[in-house]
Motif scaffolding. Structure first.
Motif: not given
Length: 201
Positions: A149-152, A154-163, A184-188
Motif C-alpha cells: 500500500s506504500e506507493n513507493a 511499487n514505483e521504486t527503481t532503486t531500493g525498497g522491499t516488503p521485508y 520508504l524509510c520514513q513510512a517504515f
C-alpha cells in the motif's frame, strides 16, 4: 528526548554513511507519530585485536548503543550494510551479547524490523533483511515490514522491499538515497512507531 516518553530504538552500523542516512529518515518517520520518539544509536567496528582501539564515544554521528537502550525501547529498527547476504559483524557482535535480555524476555512482544544498504543492485538486500530478522524472532519480537500500500514500493527503481527498506549505494561513487528510498524509510519508521504504541498499550 524526554525520559518519560517511550522511544523506538533505531540501531545501525554504517561504514560509508548510507545506512546512517537511512536511520535518520526512519527517525523522521517516527517523529510523525505523537507520543513516541526515535533514539538513534550505532555500534563500534569490531576490533581485530584484544585491546581497546577506539574511544568510548564516537567522534561524530550517533552515540554507541548500550543494552539498556535496547531493553528499555518499545520497538527496534535494525540496520546494516550487506555483508555477503548477511548483517555486518559489528552489529552481529552487539546482538550476540544480548543473551541476558533473551533469558529475561526483555524484548518479547515488541515490534521490530530491518533495513539495509548494499553496493550492487542484486547484492543480497533481501537475504540480509531476512537473516537480520532471525535473532529478533529468537527474542520474541513481532516482525514488521513494508506493505505494498506504500506507493513507493511499487514505483521504486532503486531500493525498497516488503521485508524492509533498502538502498542501492552503487559500487563506484556512492549514490545518495533516492526519493522513493527516503519515502520508504520514513513510512517504515512511522509504521513501526504506530505498532509499538499499540503493542505497548
Amino acid at each position: 528526548m524526554s525520559e518519560s516518553t517511550p522511544y523506538l530504538l533505531v540501531l545501525y552500523y554504517s561504514r560509508s554513511g548510507q545506512t546512517a542516512e537511512m536511520a535518520n529518515h526512519i527517525g523522521r518517520g517516527v517523529a510523525r507519530v505523537a507520543g513516541i520518539e526515535a533514539k538513534i544509536r550505532t555500534v563500534p567496528p569490531v576490533s581485530p585485536d584484544t585491546e581497546v582501539s577506539l574511544p568510548a564515544v564516537p567522534e561524530s554521528g550517533a552515540p554507541y548503543a548500550s543494552k539498556d537502550d535496547l531493553a528499555n525501547s518499545v520497538g527496534l529498527a535494525l540496520g546494516s550494510p550487506t555483508r555477503f547476504g548477511n548483517m555486518a559483524a559489528p552489529l552481529k557482535h552487539f546482538l550476540d551479547g544480548t543473551g541476558d535480555l533473551w533469558i529475561n524476555g526483555k524484548l518479547t512482544g515488541k515490534p521490530a524490523g530491518a533495513f539495509t544498504s548494499t553496493g550492487s543492485l542484486h547484492g543480497g538486500q533481501e537475504t540480509t533483511l531476512m537473516t537480520m530478522m532471525m535473532p529478533l524472532l529468537h527474542h520474541g519480537m513481532v516482525l514488521c515490514g513494508l506493505p505494498y500500500s506504500e506507493n513507493a514500493l511499487n514505483e521504486t527503481t532503486t531500493g525498497g522491499t516488503p521485508y524492509g527498506p533498502s538502498h542501492w549505494a552503487g559500487t563506484g561513487e556512492q549514490k545518495t538515497l533516492s526519493e522513493h528510498e527516503k519515502a520508504l524509510c520514513q513510512a517504515f519508521g512511522e509504521r513501526l512507531a504506530r505498532l509499538a504504541l499499540k503493542l505497548a498499550n
